[in-house]
Design a protein around this motif. Structure first.
Motif, PDB file in Angstrom:
ATOM      1  N   PRO A  53       0.840  -1.211   0.000  1.00  0.00           N
ATOM      2  CA  PRO A  53       0.000   0.000   0.000  1.00  0.00           C
ATOM      3  C   PRO A  53       0.873   1.259   0.000  1.00  0.00           C
ATOM      4  N   ARG A  54       0.356   2.309  -0.625  1.00  0.00           N
ATOM      5  CA  ARG A  54       1.101   3.579  -0.679  1.00  0.00           C
ATOM      6  C   ARG A  54       1.269   4.200   0.703  1.00  0.00           C
ATOM      7  N   GLN A  71       5.128  -3.520  -6.818  1.00  0.00           N
ATOM      8  CA  GLN A  71       4.542  -4.854  -6.758  1.00  0.00           C
ATOM      9  C   GLN A  71       5.591  -5.871  -7.143  1.00  0.00           C
ATOM     10  N   PHE A  73      -5.221   1.295  -5.058  1.00  0.00           N
ATOM     11  CA  PHE A  73      -4.038   0.484  -5.338  1.00  0.00           C
ATOM     12  C   PHE A  73      -4.144  -0.038  -6.759  1.00  0.00           C
TER      13      PHE A  73
END
Length: 91
Positions: free
Chosen positions: A35-36, A82, A48
């Motif tokens: 997650p950011r 990712q 996301f």
């Protein structure tokens, strides 16, 4: 996708896993998304994005789940990135 916090408290956001499964419900590919931000405020959402390059031809469905970060060195992607994984081929 989006993660929505429907509670009245700030919540921690775990790793996100997007996995592809074949007709036998065996995972054939997966991507882990960091997650950011580590938390989502009450009533807010967090977007996301996950992309699986060259998805397996045998893939028939996908699942998006929350998961814990892998503990092995070098397997946890950095923020906003990712990591793609392919299942080992059957012998």
């Amino acid at each position: 996708g989006f993660i929505q916090n429907t509670t009245r408290e700030k919540i921690a956001v775990p790793m996100i896993k997007v996995a592809l499964y074949n007709a036998d419900n065996k995972e054939v590919q997966a991507v882990m998304v960091t997650p950011r931000t580590p938390q989502v405020d009450p009533g807010k959402s967090l977007g996301f994005r996950a992309q699986i390059d060259d998805p397996a031809a045998t893939a028939r469905r996908f699942e998006v789940t929350f998961t814990e970060a892998k503990s092995a060195p070098g397997t946890q992607p950095s923020d906003g990135e990712q990591k793609q994984e392919k299942a080992a081929p059957k012998k």
